[in-house]
Design a protein around this motif. Structure first.
Motif, PDB file in Angstrom:
ATOM      1  N   VAL A 113       0.655  -1.304   0.049  1.00 38.78           N
ATOM      2  CA  VAL A 113       0.448  -0.059  -0.411  1.00 38.78           C
ATOM      3  C   VAL A 113       0.954   1.403   0.513  1.00 38.78           C
ATOM      4  CG1 VAL A 113      -1.383   1.386   1.441  1.00 38.78           C
ATOM      5  CG2 VAL A 113      -1.994  -1.164   0.957  1.00 38.78           C
ATOM      6  N   VAL A 143       2.528   1.701  -3.651  1.00 41.43           N
ATOM      7  CA  VAL A 143       1.110   2.085  -4.109  1.00 41.43           C
ATOM      8  C   VAL A 143       0.894   3.533  -4.350  1.00 41.43           C
ATOM      9  CG1 VAL A 143      -1.350   1.912  -5.117  1.00 41.43           C
ATOM     10  CG2 VAL A 143       0.818   0.435  -4.531  1.00 41.43           C
ATOM     11  N   ARG A 144      -0.180   3.848  -2.857  1.00 37.02           N
ATOM     12  CA  ARG A 144       0.418   4.818  -2.641  1.00 37.02           C
ATOM     13  C   ARG A 144       0.961   5.762  -3.260  1.00 37.02           C
ATOM     14  NH1 ARG A 144      -4.313   4.849   1.814  1.00 37.02           N
ATOM     15  NH2 ARG A 144      -5.780   4.208   0.089  1.00 37.02           N
ATOM     16  N   SER A 196       3.663   6.129  -5.579  1.00 39.68           N
ATOM     17  CA  SER A 196       4.295   6.210  -7.039  1.00 39.68           C
ATOM     18  C   SER A 196       5.550   5.610  -6.515  1.00 39.68           C
ATOM     19  CB  SER A 196       3.271   7.673  -7.591  1.00 39.68           C
ATOM     20  OG  SER A 196       2.473   7.685  -7.728  1.00 39.68           O
ATOM     21  N   GLU A 210      -5.041   5.584   8.163  1.00 41.27           N
ATOM     22  CA  GLU A 210      -5.764   5.871   7.211  1.00 41.27           C
ATOM     23  C   GLU A 210      -4.643   6.786   6.783  1.00 41.27           C
ATOM     24  OE1 GLU A 210      -7.884   6.311   3.302  1.00 41.27           O
ATOM     25  OE2 GLU A 210      -7.938   4.359   5.399  1.00 41.27           O
ATOM     26  N   GLY A 247      -1.464   7.064   5.194  1.00 38.07           N
ATOM     27  CA  GLY A 247      -1.041   6.647   4.063  1.00 38.07           C
ATOM     28  C   GLY A 247      -1.392   4.434   3.938  1.00 38.07           C
ATOM     29  N   HIS A 283      -3.961   1.866   5.487  1.00 43.09           N
ATOM     30  CA  HIS A 283      -5.596   1.304   5.107  1.00 43.09           C
ATOM     31  C   HIS A 283      -6.329   1.293   6.417  1.00 43.09           C
ATOM     32  CE1 HIS A 283      -8.895  -0.172   4.206  1.00 43.09           C
ATOM     33  NE2 HIS A 283      -8.789   0.534   2.547  1.00 43.09           N
ATOM     34  N   ILE A 294      -7.142   1.005  -4.252  1.00 42.39           N
ATOM     35  CA  ILE A 294      -6.246   1.595  -3.460  1.00 42.39           C
ATOM     36  C   ILE A 294      -5.583   1.424  -5.659  1.00 42.39           C
ATOM     37  CG2 ILE A 294      -5.686   1.581  -1.733  1.00 42.39           C
ATOM     38  CD1 ILE A 294      -3.165  -0.793  -2.718  1.00 42.39           C
TER      39      ILE A 294
END
Length: 499
Positions: free
Chosen positions: A277, A280-281, A283, A344, A347, A349, A462
């Protein structure tokens, strides 16, 4: 070892380590072969996959972009494309009550049917959720589906299901027994680590092939591969515990060993998912990832260093009072919500925070027991079926059209079984268990159930996976969970089928 579920010695169940059956040399060699080599291959695949992240093919990028844009919510897209509803949409509150009633009735009826077929109730509830989506109801009666689940109504239903999922993850953390890890033997160490290392490695290897074909635009290979590894590695610990209790294996060597391994696996899989996560968040940019990691470290330090001691004192106070008032229940729920909000905001979940809050609750106190008793029934009977329904509305089996996508789906299921069932069976066998007991451990570790759906929904939310790959993974979760009880009864005939 006999196939009969022989009970463990009392000293092992009490926390003492069992007698060592393997020499240190053989134990180390097995660990290096079953854990070390897959991790080395994993590092190599992540290194080689960096090129895919920088230069995916133009066709694959266009396909992934189009798929992600047109089917981010497969259920909503299918409903929007369906014919006009048979009747005008009722007021929002009335429509939501109708939806909740339909979901609850379907979950109980299908769950009861599957329970009579020897499957856990939760498997039937997962199937019920799938039946309400575009795969069954939407395909057979599109007008009815459009009337019952219009896209404009899914946001409210989704919010309720997310709250239920947060409470459920809090309960999962509440049930987590760290004492299982302290009873770990050499066999449990090898089985738990290899049943993570091998599925993780195979998941990343599969991602190397899936990434150009199914990854959404803008997702790095590292994030996509780590997510696939986490999805392949997870075991449905709560479902597994219920299967063992219903089959009479909870106190057998197979049962205790499997629970210990599943506890390690789920914590490790959630850690890998948290890293995915973040990647991915962020980038894939190191400048965005390191602040998230630092924030996560501060959060965990505060929770375990400051909040946990306070909760122990709270548990002692509740034990002296002998009962749990509504104020203490509200305080525990506020802690879960605050922890979920913190993760959350960092960044990660929100589910991670709810799980950590449950893990931190004191064990063996009236507080934890009362929380479990007061929250479990309402959450499992009403709120979780809503989550299954939302997962079903996002799953469209029609997306898997053509022989190429069908073979890809079969490949996903085969890789998942090879990594989890095959890896756990092999490691249990070389650790000294007989083939039947080792196979039973592998079958139980292959149970994914609800936890897999939770991870998949995080990935879809996501943007780590496309709706097509989401559908394939849902089919994998159902297939691996459905096969657990029949295979277990065949391997261990003395096991009692689920009630």
């Amino acid at each position: 070892m006999s196939a009969d579920p022989t009970l463990l010695p009392a000293d092992w169940l009490g926390g003492a380590r069992p007698p060592r059956t393997l020499s240190w040399y053989r134990h180390s060699l097995h660990y290096l072969l079953l854990v070390g080599l897959p991790l080395l291959l994993l590092a190599l695949l992540l290194y080689l996959g960096a090129g895919l992240a920088r230069a995916p093919t133009a066709t694959a990028t266009a396909t992934a972009t189009a798929t992600n844009a047109t089917a981010t919510n497969a259920g909503a897209a299918a409903a929007a494309a369906a014919p006009a509803a048979l009747w005008p949409s009722p007021p929002p509150l009335l429509l939501m009550l109708i939806q909740i009633g339909l979901v609850l009735a379907s979950a109980r009826l299908v769950g009861a049917l599957f329970r009579r077929l020897g499957q856990p109730q939760v498997v039937g509830e997962m199937i019920a959720g799938l039946m309400l989506g575009p795969s069954v109801l939407g395909a057979m009666m599109p007008e009815v589906s459009a009337a019952l689940f219009p896209p404009s109504s899914l946001a409210a239903l989704g919010s309720i299901s997310q709250i239920g999922l947060l409470v459920y993850m809090f309960l999962v953390g509440l049930e987590f027994d760290a004492g299982l890890l302290r009873r770990d033997s050499g066999a449990a160490l090898i089985v738990s680590h290899s049943s993570i290392g091998m599925p993780l490695c195979l998941g990343v290897a599969l991602a190397y092939w899936l990434f150009p074909r199914f990854a959404p635009a803008g997702v790095s290979f590292a994030g996509f591969a780590l997510f696939m590894g986490a999805a392949m590695s997870v075991t449905a610990f709560p479902v597994l515990a219920r299967i063992l209790a219903e089959s009479g294996l909870a106190r057998s060597r197979v049962g205790v060993l499997t629970l210990a391994c599943a506890a390690v696996d789920d914590v490790t899989a959630w850690t890998i998912l948290a890293l995915a996560v973040i990647v991915v968040r962020g980038s894939g940019e190191l400048g965005a990832i390191w602040p998230m990691l630092a924030g996560a470290l501060v959060y965990l330090t505060f929770m375990f260093g400051a909040v946990r001691p306070l909760l122990r004192r709270l548990g002692d106070f509740c034990a002296r009072r002998g009962r749990l008032g509504d104020d203490w229940l509200a305080l525990a729920l506020l802690l879960a919500l605050a922890s979920a909000a913190a993760t959350e905001w960092l960044g990660l979940h929100a589910l991670f925070g709810a799980f950590i809050a449950g893990v931190l609750m004191p064990r063996g106190h009236a507080l934890s027991e009362a929380l479990h008793a007061r929250l479990e029934g309402f959450t499992i009977v009403l709120l979780l079926p809503l989550f299954f329904a939302l997962a079903g509305l996002k799953t469209s089996i029609g997306l898997i059209a053509g022989w190429e996508l069908t073979l890809t789906c079969v490949l996903v299921v085969a890789v998942a079984m090879a990594g989890k069932l095959g890896g756990a069976t092999l490691s249990a066998r070389v650790s000294g268990l007989g083939w039947r007991d080792a196979g039973a451990v592998g079958v139980l570790m292959n149970t994914r159930g609800l936890m897999e759906l939770v991870i998949l929904n995080v990935g879809l939310e996501i943007g780590a996976i496309s709706p097509t790959l989401f559908t394939m993974m849902v089919i994998m979760a159902l297939a691996t969970t459905l096969m657990t009880s029949p295979l277990l009864r065949r391997l261990l005939p003395g096991a009692t089928p689920p009630a």
